[in-house]
Design a protein around this motif. Sequence first.
Motif, PDB file in Angstrom:
ATOM      1  N   LEU A  38      29.274  30.064  52.451  1.00  0.00           N
ATOM      2  CA  LEU A  38      30.663  29.633  52.649  1.00  0.00           C
ATOM      3  C   LEU A  38      30.814  28.996  54.028  1.00  0.00           C
ATOM      4  O   LEU A  38      31.589  29.448  54.864  1.00  0.00           O
ATOM      5  CB  LEU A  38      31.612  30.830  52.481  1.00  0.00           C
ATOM      6  N   SER A  40      30.716  25.033  56.330  1.00  0.00           N
ATOM      7  CA  SER A  40      31.620  23.887  56.372  1.00  0.00           C
ATOM      8  C   SER A  40      31.530  23.054  55.098  1.00  0.00           C
ATOM      9  O   SER A  40      32.544  22.528  54.643  1.00  0.00           O
ATOM     10  CB  SER A  40      31.378  23.041  57.626  1.00  0.00           C
ATOM     11  N   TYR A  41      30.364  22.972  54.472  1.00  0.00           N
ATOM     12  CA  TYR A  41      30.288  22.172  53.241  1.00  0.00           C
ATOM     13  C   TYR A  41      30.714  22.984  52.006  1.00  0.00           C
ATOM     14  O   TYR A  41      31.581  22.558  51.255  1.00  0.00           O
ATOM     15  CB  TYR A  41      28.878  21.598  53.056  1.00  0.00           C
ATOM     16  N   PRO A 106      21.623  26.668  54.903  1.00  0.00           N
ATOM     17  CA  PRO A 106      20.680  25.900  55.735  1.00  0.00           C
ATOM     18  C   PRO A 106      19.432  25.527  54.922  1.00  0.00           C
ATOM     19  O   PRO A 106      18.991  26.273  54.031  1.00  0.00           O
ATOM     20  CB  PRO A 106      20.359  26.865  56.881  1.00  0.00           C
ATOM     21  N   ASN A 107      18.841  24.384  55.276  1.00  0.00           N
ATOM     22  CA  ASN A 107      17.787  23.759  54.466  1.00  0.00           C
ATOM     23  C   ASN A 107      16.621  24.684  54.094  1.00  0.00           C
ATOM     24  O   ASN A 107      16.107  24.637  52.984  1.00  0.00           O
ATOM     25  CB  ASN A 107      17.223  22.547  55.207  1.00  0.00           C
ATOM     26  N   MET A 109      16.582  27.659  53.446  1.00  0.00           N
ATOM     27  CA  MET A 109      16.940  28.710  52.483  1.00  0.00           C
ATOM     28  C   MET A 109      17.117  28.149  51.074  1.00  0.00           C
ATOM     29  O   MET A 109      17.325  28.910  50.121  1.00  0.00           O
ATOM     30  CB  MET A 109      18.217  29.426  52.952  1.00  0.00           C
ATOM     31  N   HIS A 110      17.054  26.817  50.937  1.00  0.00           N
ATOM     32  CA  HIS A 110      17.304  26.198  49.621  1.00  0.00           C
ATOM     33  C   HIS A 110      16.303  26.667  48.567  1.00  0.00           C
ATOM     34  O   HIS A 110      16.683  26.969  47.435  1.00  0.00           O
ATOM     35  CB  HIS A 110      17.248  24.669  49.729  1.00  0.00           C
ATOM     36  N   GLU A 127      21.869  21.620  47.567  1.00  0.00           N
ATOM     37  CA  GLU A 127      22.234  20.587  48.551  1.00  0.00           C
ATOM     38  C   GLU A 127      21.014  19.831  49.078  1.00  0.00           C
ATOM     39  O   GLU A 127      19.889  20.282  48.955  1.00  0.00           O
ATOM     40  CB  GLU A 127      23.023  21.221  49.710  1.00  0.00           C
ATOM     41  N   LYS A 128      21.296  18.673  49.668  1.00  0.00           N
ATOM     42  CA  LYS A 128      20.236  17.891  50.305  1.00  0.00           C
ATOM     43  C   LYS A 128      19.999  18.416  51.709  1.00  0.00           C
ATOM     44  O   LYS A 128      20.947  18.926  52.307  1.00  0.00           O
ATOM     45  CB  LYS A 128      20.558  16.398  50.359  1.00  0.00           C
ATOM     46  N   GLY A 154      22.357  17.657  45.372  1.00  0.00           N
ATOM     47  CA  GLY A 154      23.729  17.234  45.707  1.00  0.00           C
ATOM     48  C   GLY A 154      23.790  15.847  46.333  1.00  0.00           C
ATOM     49  O   GLY A 154      24.401  15.673  47.403  1.00  0.00           O
ATOM     50  N   ARG A 194      23.206  25.012  67.226  1.00  0.00           N
ATOM     51  CA  ARG A 194      23.411  24.833  65.771  1.00  0.00           C
ATOM     52  C   ARG A 194      22.099  24.966  64.997  1.00  0.00           C
ATOM     53  O   ARG A 194      21.047  24.543  65.473  1.00  0.00           O
ATOM     54  CB  ARG A 194      24.016  23.453  65.479  1.00  0.00           C
ATOM     55  N   TRP A 195      22.186  25.514  63.765  1.00  0.00           N
ATOM     56  CA  TRP A 195      20.954  25.718  62.977  1.00  0.00           C
ATOM     57  C   TRP A 195      20.246  24.398  62.695  1.00  0.00           C
ATOM     58  O   TRP A 195      19.036  24.367  62.506  1.00  0.00           O
ATOM     59  CB  TRP A 195      21.228  26.497  61.684  1.00  0.00           C
ATOM     60  N   LEU A 201      15.153  26.802  60.479  1.00  0.00           N
ATOM     61  CA  LEU A 201      16.240  26.730  59.496  1.00  0.00           C
ATOM     62  C   LEU A 201      16.427  25.324  58.923  1.00  0.00           C
ATOM     63  O   LEU A 201      16.823  25.164  57.776  1.00  0.00           O
ATOM     64  CB  LEU A 201      17.561  27.207  60.131  1.00  0.00           C
ATOM     65  N   ASP A 209      18.463  15.589  57.789  1.00  0.00           N
ATOM     66  CA  ASP A 209      19.912  15.681  57.588  1.00  0.00           C
ATOM     67  C   ASP A 209      20.462  14.304  57.206  1.00  0.00           C
ATOM     68  O   ASP A 209      20.598  13.976  56.029  1.00  0.00           O
ATOM     69  CB  ASP A 209      20.528  16.213  58.895  1.00  0.00           C
ATOM     70  N   TYR A 291      32.698  10.670  53.159  1.00  0.00           N
ATOM     71  CA  TYR A 291      33.412  11.373  52.086  1.00  0.00           C
ATOM     72  C   TYR A 291      34.509  10.466  51.516  1.00  0.00           C
ATOM     73  O   TYR A 291      34.821  10.515  50.347  1.00  0.00           O
ATOM     74  CB  TYR A 291      34.058  12.662  52.608  1.00  0.00           C
TER      75      TYR A 291
HETATM   76  P1  NAD Z   1      27.144  25.420  57.913  1.00  0.00           P
HETATM   77  O1  NAD Z   1      26.436  25.903  59.105  1.00  0.00           O
HETATM   78  O2  NAD Z   1      28.566  24.991  58.074  1.00  0.00           O
HETATM   79  O3  NAD Z   1      27.118  26.522  56.747  1.00  0.00           O
HETATM   80  C1  NAD Z   1      25.937  27.231  56.432  1.00  0.00           C
HETATM   81  C2  NAD Z   1      26.278  28.492  55.668  1.00  0.00           C
HETATM   82  O4  NAD Z   1      25.075  29.215  55.494  1.00  0.00           O
HETATM   83  C3  NAD Z   1      27.260  29.402  56.428  1.00  0.00           C
HETATM   84  O5  NAD Z   1      28.121  29.996  55.504  1.00  0.00           O
HETATM   85  C4  NAD Z   1      26.328  30.437  57.038  1.00  0.00           C
HETATM   86  O6  NAD Z   1      26.967  31.689  57.262  1.00  0.00           O
HETATM   87  C5  NAD Z   1      25.273  30.568  55.944  1.00  0.00           C
HETATM   88  N1  NAD Z   1      24.019  31.134  56.428  1.00  0.00           N
HETATM   89  C6  NAD Z   1      23.304  32.077  55.789  1.00  0.00           C
HETATM   90  N2  NAD Z   1      22.227  32.417  56.501  1.00  0.00           N
HETATM   91  C7  NAD Z   1      22.247  31.676  57.607  1.00  0.00           C
HETATM   92  C8  NAD Z   1      21.388  31.572  58.739  1.00  0.00           C
HETATM   93  N3  NAD Z   1      20.279  32.326  58.839  1.00  0.00           N
HETATM   94  N4  NAD Z   1      21.715  30.712  59.711  1.00  0.00           N
HETATM   95  C9  NAD Z   1      22.801  29.918  59.615  1.00  0.00           C
HETATM   96  N5  NAD Z   1      23.660  29.966  58.554  1.00  0.00           N
HETATM   97  C10 NAD Z   1      23.376  30.850  57.565  1.00  0.00           C
HETATM   98  O7  NAD Z   1      26.282  24.239  57.276  1.00  0.00           O
HETATM   99  P2  NAD Z   1      26.773  23.128  56.250  1.00  0.00           P
HETATM  100  O8  NAD Z   1      27.189  21.918  56.996  1.00  0.00           O
HETATM  101  O9  NAD Z   1      27.743  23.739  55.290  1.00  0.00           O
HETATM  102  O10 NAD Z   1      25.397  22.749  55.503  1.00  0.00           O
HETATM  103  C11 NAD Z   1      24.876  23.539  54.441  1.00  0.00           C
HETATM  104  C12 NAD Z   1      23.978  22.649  53.571  1.00  0.00           C
HETATM  105  O11 NAD Z   1      24.774  21.622  52.994  1.00  0.00           O
HETATM  106  C13 NAD Z   1      22.861  21.945  54.342  1.00  0.00           C
HETATM  107  O12 NAD Z   1      21.696  21.927  53.562  1.00  0.00           O
HETATM  108  C14 NAD Z   1      23.376  20.530  54.534  1.00  0.00           C
HETATM  109  O13 NAD Z   1      22.353  19.566  54.602  1.00  0.00           O
HETATM  110  C15 NAD Z   1      24.227  20.343  53.290  1.00  0.00           C
HETATM  111  N6  NAD Z   1      25.341  19.409  53.507  1.00  0.00           N
HETATM  112  C16 NAD Z   1      25.496  18.398  52.624  1.00  0.00           C
HETATM  113  C17 NAD Z   1      26.527  17.486  52.802  1.00  0.00           C
HETATM  114  C18 NAD Z   1      26.723  16.378  51.806  1.00  0.00           C
HETATM  115  O14 NAD Z   1      27.548  15.496  52.053  1.00  0.00           O
HETATM  116  N7  NAD Z   1      26.040  16.399  50.666  1.00  0.00           N
HETATM  117  C19 NAD Z   1      27.392  17.614  53.880  1.00  0.00           C
HETATM  118  C20 NAD Z   1      27.213  18.677  54.754  1.00  0.00           C
HETATM  119  C21 NAD Z   1      26.176  19.567  54.558  1.00  0.00           C
END
Ligand code: NAD
Length: 368
Positions: A38, A40-41, A106-107, A109-110, A127-128, A154, A194-195, A201, A209, A291
């Motif tokens: 949960l 930002s994406y 994070p990547n 963990m995919h 996700e990518k 995604g 940042r991760w 990660l 990215d 977006y």
């Molecule tokens: P983010 O940091 O906002 O969210 C990551 C989520 O993973 C958080 O809820 C966090 O709590 C959780 N998490 C679980 N274990 C974690 C750990 N060990 N360290 C850090 N976070 C952990 O990241 P995001 O921007 O939401 O990106 C998530 C994925 O979505 C990435 O793979 C990113 O490439 C992808 N993404 C895709 C798009 C798109 O347009 N398709 C846009 C943004 C992100």
Amino acid sequence: MTLARRDLITSAIGLAVASKAIGRGPGDRPLGYAIVGLGSYGLGVIIPQFANCTHSRLAAVVSGDPAKAKRVAAEHGLPNRSIYSYADFDRIRDNPDVDIVYVCLPNSMHAEYTIRAARAGKHVMCEKPMAVSVAECEAMIAACRAANRKLMIGYRCHFEPYNLEAMRLARTGAAGKVRYVRSEHGFVQRDPSRWRLKRALSGGGSLMDMGIYSLQAARYMTGEEPIAVTARESTDRRDPRFTEVEDIIDWTLEFPSGAIASCQSMYSANQNHILLMGDAGRVELEPATRYDGNHMWVGKDGREREIMPAPGPAKTQFAGQLDHFADCVRTGREAIVSGDEGLRDMRIVEAIYRSAREGRTLRLDGRS
Ligand code: NAD
């Protein structure tokens, strides 16, 4: 950009190709997605999009933060039994409300969560970038195949009207024979904690990215698979943001037709651009893959026209993506951006890194 002439053209293709309207019988229910992560994406972008979907709905949330998960579940009317932690995620197999698991972590963990989801009998949207190595991508595809579950990446640009129209224009010769594609994607990464800047990660820097967008653009604008890659990297390793991963990476792809693509990604500048040049004109998008708010022009005979594709049947690219996969699960067809598509990209990503490291051109077609 100054336009010689601003012609607004509407195109009917929009999202029709990628997310054609899905017929729904009286007994059909929208398919249920569990969102894993949960952040930002997952929370900020994807969950609100279920309101725009016809065939998809939010069915569960998976989070390491119980209070956040409870709040989000309550906001969306989910029962407590549809809240999971990372530790008890595998219980999702017993939840008939969940058809699809959407991995927004994070990547690095995919792969783990895709494989666990498939073993729990769920289809997977990931996700990518698909993962952080070719080996992981192959293991994800194998796990989904063994469980007879579908896997989609995604890649939302395949549901975005401007990119779809650009692909159609490229294929139908609006710029003549395709000779050259240029694409740069980046943003300014400010916070060293940042991760995305931690290799364990992220698996890598800007290439893992934003570089995925440039690479995808090179492939979907030419409609070809590259046969060679030459890359170089520019990173200030004294900068605390870049002790583990790259900042700027620049690579050239050669295609069988003779077309070349010049691509970049970076974490030190804002870029969002795709340019296709043919022997009779050009197609340009800037911003290209946001977006919303993308723009596109076609240039021919020294004149440029702005292109504004008509919206497709899906309300947004995200809803088109979610509903497309729901349709694939329902009908048994493959997603237009399946795991194989993510694997193709990851093979090229590994070659880009290797080419930059070794300072030489690498063949991708098995020839030496
Ligand atoms: P983010 O940091 O906002 O969210 C990551 C989520 O993973 C958080 O809820 C966090 O709590 C959780 N998490 C679980 N274990 C974690 C750990 N060990 N360290 C850090 N976070 C952990 O990241 P995001 O921007 O939401 O990106 C998530 C994925 O979505 C990435 O793979 C990113 O490439 C992808 N993404 C895709 C798009 C798109 O347009 N398709 C846009 C943004 C992100």
